[in-house]
Design an enzyme around this catalytic site. Structure first.
Site, PDB file in Angstrom:
ATOM      1  N   ARG A  49     -10.695 -34.753 -13.938  1.00 15.02           N
ATOM      2  CA  ARG A  49     -10.136 -33.631 -14.703  1.00 15.02           C
ATOM      3  C   ARG A  49      -9.172 -34.169 -15.763  1.00 15.02           C
ATOM      4  O   ARG A  49      -8.322 -35.002 -15.458  1.00 15.02           O
ATOM      5  CB  ARG A  49      -9.387 -32.707 -13.748  1.00 15.02           C
ATOM      6  CG  ARG A  49      -8.875 -31.452 -14.395  1.00 15.02           C
ATOM      7  CD  ARG A  49      -8.086 -30.617 -13.400  1.00 15.02           C
ATOM      8  NE  ARG A  49      -8.908 -29.970 -12.395  1.00 15.02           N
ATOM      9  CZ  ARG A  49      -8.414 -29.400 -11.297  1.00 15.02           C
ATOM     10  NH1 ARG A  49      -7.116 -29.419 -11.069  1.00 15.02           N
ATOM     11  NH2 ARG A  49      -9.212 -28.810 -10.432  1.00 15.02           N
ATOM     12  N   ARG A  69       1.062 -29.699 -13.497  1.00  8.48           N
ATOM     13  CA  ARG A  69      -0.332 -29.736 -13.955  1.00  8.48           C
ATOM     14  C   ARG A  69      -0.388 -29.500 -15.459  1.00  8.48           C
ATOM     15  O   ARG A  69       0.627 -29.420 -16.134  1.00  8.48           O
ATOM     16  CB  ARG A  69      -1.128 -28.676 -13.213  1.00  8.48           C
ATOM     17  CG  ARG A  69      -1.138 -28.853 -11.698  1.00  8.48           C
ATOM     18  CD  ARG A  69      -1.828 -30.141 -11.312  1.00  8.48           C
ATOM     19  NE  ARG A  69      -2.041 -30.229  -9.878  1.00  8.48           N
ATOM     20  CZ  ARG A  69      -3.079 -29.708  -9.227  1.00  8.48           C
ATOM     21  NH1 ARG A  69      -4.014 -29.022  -9.868  1.00  8.48           N
ATOM     22  NH2 ARG A  69      -3.205 -29.868  -7.922  1.00  8.48           N
ATOM     23  N   LYS A 109       1.437 -28.517  -6.015  1.00  2.55           N
ATOM     24  CA  LYS A 109       1.163 -28.414  -7.455  1.00  2.55           C
ATOM     25  C   LYS A 109       2.171 -27.484  -8.127  1.00  2.55           C
ATOM     26  O   LYS A 109       2.728 -26.573  -7.484  1.00  2.55           O
ATOM     27  CB  LYS A 109      -0.254 -27.918  -7.680  1.00  2.55           C
ATOM     28  CG  LYS A 109      -0.558 -26.605  -6.983  1.00  2.55           C
ATOM     29  CD  LYS A 109      -1.976 -26.117  -7.241  1.00  2.55           C
ATOM     30  CE  LYS A 109      -3.032 -26.844  -6.479  1.00  2.55           C
ATOM     31  NZ  LYS A 109      -4.355 -26.216  -6.498  1.00  2.55           N
ATOM     32  N   LYS A 144       2.705 -25.292 -11.903  1.00  7.79           N
ATOM     33  CA  LYS A 144       1.940 -24.907 -13.094  1.00  7.79           C
ATOM     34  C   LYS A 144       2.821 -24.204 -14.129  1.00  7.79           C
ATOM     35  O   LYS A 144       3.515 -23.243 -13.802  1.00  7.79           O
ATOM     36  CB  LYS A 144       0.783 -24.010 -12.680  1.00  7.79           C
ATOM     37  CG  LYS A 144      -0.190 -24.748 -11.746  1.00  7.79           C
ATOM     38  CD  LYS A 144      -1.413 -23.955 -11.415  1.00  7.79           C
ATOM     39  CE  LYS A 144      -2.422 -24.832 -10.668  1.00  7.79           C
ATOM     40  NZ  LYS A 144      -3.625 -24.096 -10.288  1.00  7.79           N
ATOM     41  N   CYS A 160     -15.377 -19.705 -10.902  1.00  7.93           N
ATOM     42  CA  CYS A 160     -15.007 -21.091 -10.610  1.00  7.93           C
ATOM     43  C   CYS A 160     -16.281 -21.892 -10.312  1.00  7.93           C
ATOM     44  O   CYS A 160     -17.340 -21.306 -10.101  1.00  7.93           O
ATOM     45  CB  CYS A 160     -14.077 -21.121  -9.411  1.00  7.93           C
ATOM     46  SG  CYS A 160     -14.930 -20.734  -7.872  1.00  7.93           S
ATOM     47  N   CYS A 217     -17.652 -28.064  -5.129  1.00  8.39           N
ATOM     48  CA  CYS A 217     -16.350 -27.821  -4.514  1.00  8.39           C
ATOM     49  C   CYS A 217     -16.436 -27.832  -2.991  1.00  8.39           C
ATOM     50  O   CYS A 217     -17.168 -27.034  -2.389  1.00  8.39           O
ATOM     51  CB  CYS A 217     -15.780 -26.490  -4.980  1.00  8.39           C
ATOM     52  SG  CYS A 217     -14.178 -26.183  -4.219  1.00  8.39           S
ATOM     53  N   CYS A 270     -13.979 -18.981  -2.953  1.00  2.00           N
ATOM     54  CA  CYS A 270     -13.058 -18.967  -1.803  1.00  2.00           C
ATOM     55  C   CYS A 270     -11.753 -18.344  -2.267  1.00  2.00           C
ATOM     56  O   CYS A 270     -11.568 -18.079  -3.445  1.00  2.00           O
ATOM     57  CB  CYS A 270     -12.863 -20.393  -1.255  1.00  2.00           C
ATOM     58  SG  CYS A 270     -11.575 -21.331  -2.093  1.00  2.00           S
ATOM     59  N   CYS A 280      -9.186 -19.995  -8.145  1.00  2.00           N
ATOM     60  CA  CYS A 280      -9.216 -20.861  -9.333  1.00  2.00           C
ATOM     61  C   CYS A 280      -9.607 -20.138 -10.618  1.00  2.00           C
ATOM     62  O   CYS A 280      -9.210 -20.554 -11.696  1.00  2.00           O
ATOM     63  CB  CYS A 280     -10.150 -22.043  -9.092  1.00  2.00           C
ATOM     64  SG  CYS A 280      -9.590 -23.091  -7.735  1.00  2.00           S
TER      65      CYS A 280
END
Ligand code: SRM
Ligand code: SF4
Length: 645
Positions: free
Chosen positions: A78, A147, A231, A233, A454, A460, A499, A503
């Site tokens: 990524r 991120r 994480k 953001k 996503c 994934c 899920c 995302c």
């Protein structure tokens, strides 16, 4: 190695395993540095956790899983592109990497980055080195740190607010970039690649100690040995522009200028986040709160103060409770603000009034404000590929090769070319037309235009259901139901994930599908068309075969009872779920042209047609595999049989 003191939140409780891995990694070096040299197909579980900080996930192609055999290991890379900026040189390098080492596709993400999928371990080093040597980076694209910093992608050159948003997105990304030498040692044999110079202000801010915001004598002054609990953001936007989905971010800064357009400071929102786990009430999606205002001189110290608050008080014992949103939820905004002010050494000013936030996607051809043009192109679910008559990857490559244009990735998995000379427009349009790429957004079905999904299966590891591969069929079927109930031109924001991690930000959509069991989705209703309100879960498991019978009553109710111009999400929010359920329970489809039922089922409607069970089963199977309603298939077949076409 100098270690920072253990964070206060783990003083009396057992830190999570990842905390130990970070501490023992020697600032993100091990076990990755050792295992990358080994002739293996994959890394150990421990190395995988540290590899994330370098911008890569170990995955396997789940379509190829065979019981008893080793997984088909591959890696996702990524990139980190503050404000979505992808220089032309980097784009061409990524395009080639996708072919040389990847699965021949690039994936524009919901945070304005690119992902490459399908890279083998033996090619990982060459792939990362190529990205870095072409003005890109994957460092910190994943892992427990800041991120990719988002900003509205529109290149409005005559609007200083947008320019400030880009500038500060870049500067905050630099400020919070990890300082460890591990990345260059492992992937570039110690050579530091040439990158854009950091602003001196940012350099000074990183070293400045504001009441304990930094650690001394360590490779990571801001993060210390343990990095962040989870994480983090950040986005920077301008008043009224919610293209970056500001309420879903840990931290958003909103540029505030004076009447002449000079930068004065920033409004601060904090505590948004979407990840949750099914059936665990203690995990939830949460909207960011308004925290206060900071003058531009203090903005870096304020960001450091917020980071230090989450770094030192965020939960490091339970990773499901570790995001900033839980700290703010548990503490309340006042306590959070007080702690931030302690690190900052002064109070934050009151939040400045802002206009309503609206979503913009900037698709199509536009003037950028200095005589040049920009062009926003819709990419279905961000997947840049060549398939059939749509040669998206070829078109983008040719445009960048011939016109050397910079790109801004959008938060909606789309892409903007900018700095276009008006004289080049016809040639660019010709490439798009030849490659089957639509540049006029009004010709795209608006359901598709505003939708996101996503990646989910097959890459994934956390996916419960399909998402990117399923959404085209789902949108067609939603369109068919809308047509059927007489809502032909209606559209709303649909988002899907495989899920509950969220995302593609489904909890901010007007209609959100969240994978909850094989082939089934939790359905969220009631978000706003501009992503300013959280949707709510309406049903926990909708099997995708039942989509039409589920949606039809809700759409009919919407059609009958909406106020003038009311959007679907606003309607669901206004009338509430009890009213929707009551209507749906009593709903009887109006006379249908043909509803096909197995012979044993009820035959009340005069317009129903019965078929044998085996025909019904086959029909159901075919409809599911083709993503079409059964009635559409029957109509098609009968028309052919009756020679009506
Ligand atoms: Fe995400 C994990 C893909 C944006 C919340 N996300 C993952 C992983 C890496 C799966 C994994 O951990 O094994 C997915 C890789 C799939 C694949 O095959 O490529 C993945 N996330 C994505 C992307 C590519 C989705 C997309 O459609 O573009 C987005 C990459 C963004 C980027 O460029 O940085 C992406 N992920 C998001 C967002 C949206 C956002 O950031 O605006 C969220 C919700 C916002 C938030 O963070 O609260 C999000 N991803 C998660 C979570 C849940 C985090 C949580 O707080 O609980 C996970 C799982 C985790 O971290 O444990 C996750
Ligand atoms: Fe994977 Fe879930 Fe994120 Fe989709 S939402 S990419 S299934 S982690």
């Amino acid at each position: 190695m100098v270690k920072s003191a253990p964070p206060p939140t783990t003083a009396n409780r057992k830190p999570s395993k990842v905390e130990g891995l970070k501490e023992n990694s020697n600032f993100l070096r091990e076990p990755v540095a050792t295992q990358i040299l080994e002739d293996t197909t994959h890394f150990s579980e421990d190395a995988v956790q540290i590899l994330k900080f370098h911008g890569s996930y170990q995955q396997d192609n789940r379509d190829n899983r065979v019981k008893g055999q080793e997984k088909d290991y591959q890696f996702m890379l990524r990139t980190k592109n503050p404000g979505g900026l992808v220089p032309p040189q980097l784009y061409l390098a990524l395009d080639k990497l996708a072919d040389d080492y990847g699965n021949h596709t690039l994936r524009a993400t919901t945070r304005q980055g690119f992902q490459l999928h399908g890279i083998l371990k033996k090619n990982l080093k060459a792939a990362i080195a190529t990205i870095v040597n072409n003005l890109g980076s994957t460092l910190g694209a994943c892992g427990d740190l800041n991120r990719n910093v988002m900003a509205p992608p529109a290149p409005f050159k005559n609007n200083p607010e947008y320019q400030y948003a880009w500038e500060y997105a870049q500067n905050i990304a630099d400020l919070l970039s990890p300082q460890t030498g591990a990345y260059y040692e492992i992937w570039l044999d110690g050579e530091k690649a040439i990158s854009a110079e950091e602003s001196p202000e940012v350099k000074a801010a990183r070293q400045r100690n504001g009441n304990g915001t930094i650690f001394h004598n360590t490779e990571e002054p801001i993060y210390g040995t343990h990095y962040m609990p989870r994480k983090f953001k950040v986005s920077v936007t301008v008043p009224g522009d919610n293209s970056i989905d500001l309420y879903s971010q840990d931290l958003t800064l909103v540029v505030i200028t004076d009447e002449q357009g000079n930068l004065e400071g920033f409004n601060i929102f904090a505590g948004g986040g979407l990840g949750r786990t099914h059936n665990k009430e203690e995990t939830f999606a949460r909207l960011a709160d308004a925290i206060g205002y900071v003058a531009k001189e203090d903005v870096y110290d304020a960001v450091k103060a917020i980071i230090a608050t989450q770094r030192d008080y965020g939960d490091r014992t339970d990773r499901r409770h570790a995001r900033l949103k839980y700290l703010i939820h548990d503490w309340g905004v006042d306590k959070f603000r007080a702690q931030v002010e302690e690190y900052l050494g002064k109070p934050l000013a009151p939040f400045k009034q802002l206009p309503e936030f609206k979503y913009h996607d900037f698709l199509g051809w536009h003037e950028q404000g200095d005589g040049k043009l920009f062009l926003g192109i819709s990419i279905d679910n961000g997947r840049v590929k060549d398939e059939g008559s749509l040669q998206l990857k070829t078109a983008f490559r040719e445009i960048v090769e011939q016109f050397n244009l910079p790109i801004r990735l959008t938060p909606n998995q789309n892409l903007i070319f900018y700095e276009i000379e008006p004289a080049d427009k016809p040639a660019i349009q010709q490439i798009l037309d030849r490659c089957g790429v639509v540049s006029d957004p009004s010709t795209i079905d608006s359901l598709v235009r505003y939708a996101m999904a996503c990646p989910a299966l097959p890459t994934c590891g956390l996916a419960i259901t399909e998402s990117e591969r399923a959404i085209p069929g789902i949108l067609e079927r939603i369109r068919a139901v809308l047509d059927k109930v007489g809502l032909q031109n209606e559209h709303f924001v649909v988002r899907m994930t495989g899920c509950p991690n969220g995302c593609a930000r489904p909890y901010m959509a007007e209609l959100g599908f969240v994978g909850s069991a094989p082939e089934s989705y939790q359905v969220w209703l009631g978000g706003s068309p501009h992503q300013t309100r959280l949707a709510q879960p309406y049903v926990d498991r909708l099997h995708h075969n039942d989509l039409e019978s589920f949606l039809e009553p809700i759409f009919v109710y919407f059609k009958k009872s909406r106020t003038s111009g009311e959007s679907f999400g606003d309607f669901c929010d206004r009338v509430g779920f009890d009213a929707i359920r009551e209507f749906a329970d009593k709903y009887k489809p109006e006379a249908e042209e043909a509803i096909v039922e197995p012979t044993v089922k009820n035959r009340k409607s005069a317009h129903r047609i019965s078929v044998q069970d085996d025909v019904y089963d086959k029909l159901k199977q075919t409809a599911a595999s083709q993503g079409k309603p059964m009635s559409a298939l029957v109509n098609e077949a009968l028309k052919i049989y009756l020679q009506m076409e």
